[in-house]
Design a protein around this motif. Structure first.
Motif, PDB file in Angstrom:
ATOM      1  N   MET A  53       0.980  -1.306  -0.539  1.00 33.31           N
ATOM      2  CA  MET A  53      -0.456  -0.029  -0.275  1.00 33.31           C
ATOM      3  C   MET A  53       0.910   1.633  -0.140  1.00 33.31           C
ATOM      4  O   MET A  53       0.911   2.507  -0.695  1.00 33.31           O
ATOM      5  N   LEU A  54       1.759   1.146   1.139  1.00 33.35           N
ATOM      6  CA  LEU A  54       2.858   2.520   0.841  1.00 33.35           C
ATOM      7  C   LEU A  54       3.790   3.023  -0.870  1.00 33.35           C
ATOM      8  O   LEU A  54       3.725   3.587  -1.115  1.00 33.35           O
ATOM      9  N   GLY A  55       3.887   1.694  -0.312  1.00 30.17           N
ATOM     10  CA  GLY A  55       4.445   1.648  -2.294  1.00 30.17           C
ATOM     11  C   GLY A  55       3.457   1.933  -3.453  1.00 30.17           C
ATOM     12  O   GLY A  55       4.220   3.051  -4.217  1.00 30.17           O
ATOM     13  N   LEU A  56       2.583   1.791  -3.671  1.00 38.71           N
ATOM     14  CA  LEU A  56       1.637   2.592  -3.979  1.00 38.71           C
ATOM     15  C   LEU A  56       1.397   4.212  -3.999  1.00 38.71           C
ATOM     16  O   LEU A  56       1.405   4.710  -5.270  1.00 38.71           O
ATOM     17  N   MET A  57       1.115   4.069  -3.068  1.00 36.46           N
ATOM     18  CA  MET A  57       1.153   5.056  -2.693  1.00 36.46           C
ATOM     19  C   MET A  57       1.867   6.130  -2.902  1.00 36.46           C
ATOM     20  O   MET A  57       2.337   7.972  -3.610  1.00 36.46           O
TER      21      MET A  57
END
Length: 439
Positions: free
Chosen positions: A43-47
């Motif tokens: 999720m953080l990578g996508l963010m």
């Protein structure tokens, strides 16, 4: 001389309504906190990917940046679209890569490359340089969605997929929600050059927990043979024969057209037509994308609970998707609002309501209706349509703005695509039309 081919044992077929196939050992299931920790990193990578891809939108609303490069509305649209053309072109290759070579190391290399390209944008002095940097960022970010859904499909059951898709998609919404006001603040406080440098280099910090916590799933030579055979169970041709794949592509285009319009043109709309400052435009962009992120996660979780209670997974997720497309159509009320408060209210609410569709559309199109051996490739195919939506939305909206002199016509086109998406969900996304695996 006689030769003998070595037989490779393959997992059982995985079709909607049948038990899921077991992935190769390199990508076996995780349990408990470790599973959710990796999902949090995805999720953080996508963010971060969305922060880096939308940082240009804030710069394109800055008069100094526009003057520096002598940009017209059409130029601004083409610059935003450049990312999506590269992003779309690389979706299928990236889906193929993660299906055969795992998630961790391909993702690592691409992540580092796009962060460095974002930082390098701050040093660009010519328009051609801007286009080159956007091409690099787009090509490398193409790994994110196929890799993320490949990991989810290999490690999570149907009862978790809606929540998992909601948490993951929250990264794509909080990216612009957080990135837009921060980028605007950096531009106003320092410069657009400093903004690109900071957003690119700070993103590299994500690699530390990723490299430390995610296990190596790069297959050894023997596992690679099994992994290739496993992924080859579903051919590109068999996928493209499935109405579900085409329906998923239409849904991804229609959903993406609205969200990418908001990412690429919302700051300029709020500044140029509604008279907000660049800082205030970033604040309202935050409210819009924070709203869709929260609703997406809640809608995914509620759908999971209904499915766990015995409701049909496909029908539940389709109901949420249709409701989200209908709710998003209220964006047109904002375009016709006579007051600033009314325009801002509908602007925020329409994108927030689209969150009803977000997680459930992702779970339905990329997981529930797709055989597990083909999740990476099928996701890559669908992401081509998503990328096309970004390129068309950015460039077409710029052209419509140039022709009409206002933002009402671009918003009318958004509603047209949302209606198409709702009808498409009802007609084409059916289990009996899911892809079938070879063998």
């Amino acid at each position: 001389m006689e030769t003998h081919a070595k037989a490779v044992a393959l997992p059982p077929q995985a079709l909607p309504g049948r038990p899921a196939a077991t992935a190769p050992a390199a990508t076996g299931p995780m349990q408990g906190a470790g599973m959710w920790t990796v999902l949090g990193l995805l999720m953080l990578g996508l963010m971060i990917s969305f922060i880096d891809r939308t940082s240009l939108s804030s710069a394109l609303a800055d008069k100094h940046f526009i003057q520096e490069f002598g940009l017209s509305n059409v130029d601004r649209g083409l610059l935003n679209a450049t990312f999506f053309w590269a992003y779309g072109l690389m979706q299928l290759p990236m889906g193929w890569v993660v299906d055969r070579y795992g998630v961790k190391w391909p993702y690592t290399v691409c992540f580092a490359a796009w962060c460095l390209a974002t930082a390098a944008t701050g040093a660009v002095t010519a328009l051609a340089g801007l286009f080159v940097m956007r091409l690099i960022v787009g090509a490398c970010e193409a790994i994110v969605v196929p890799a993320s859904y490949r990991w989810i499909g290999s490690h999570m059951g149907e009862q978790h997929k809606g929540l998992a898709a909601g948490i993951l998609s929250a990264g794509g919404k909080f990216g612009p929600a957080i990135g837009a006001p921060i980028a605007a603040w950096m531009i106003v406080t320092w410069s657009w050059q400093a903004m690109f440098l900071a957003t690119g280099l700070l993103g590299l910090l994500w690699l530390l927990p990723w490299l430390g916590l995610v296990r190596n799933d790069l297959p050894d030579p023997q596992q690679l043979v099994v992994s290739k055979a496993y992924a080859a169970q579903v051919s590109f041709g068999s996928l493209m024969k499935s109405p579900v794949i085409w329906g998923a592509m239409v849904n991804n285009f229609c959903y993406g057209y609205f969200t990418f319009y908001c990412m690429t043109w919302m700051p300029a709309y709020l500044v140029e037509q509604r008279g907000l400052s660049l800082k205030d435009s970033g604040l309202y962009t935050f409210f819009s994308f924070a709203g869709i992120a929260i609703v997406a996660t809640l809608a995914g979780w509620i759908a999971d609970r209904l499915i766990a209670a015995g409701r049909d997974a496909v029908l539940v997720r389709k109901a949420f998707v249709v409701a989200g497309f209908v709710g998003g159509s209220t964006v047109l009320l904002g375009a016709h609002a006579a007051t600033l408060d009314g325009a801002l209210f509908w602007n925020v609410l329409s994108l927030t309501l689209l969150g009803l569709a977000t997680a459930n559309n992702l779970a339905l199109c990329k997981l529930t209706l797709i055989p597990k051996p083909a999740i990476g490739l099928a996701t890559g195919i669908q992401q081509v349509a998503t990328s096309l939506a970004g390129g068309v939305s950015a460039s077409l909206s710029g052209w419509l703005l140039e022709r009409s002199g206002g933002y009402t016509l671009p918003m009318q086109v958004i509603v047209l695509f949302l209606v198409i998406g709702a009808l498409n969900t009802i007609v084409l996304l059916r289990p009996k039309w899911s892809p079938r695996i070879d063998g």
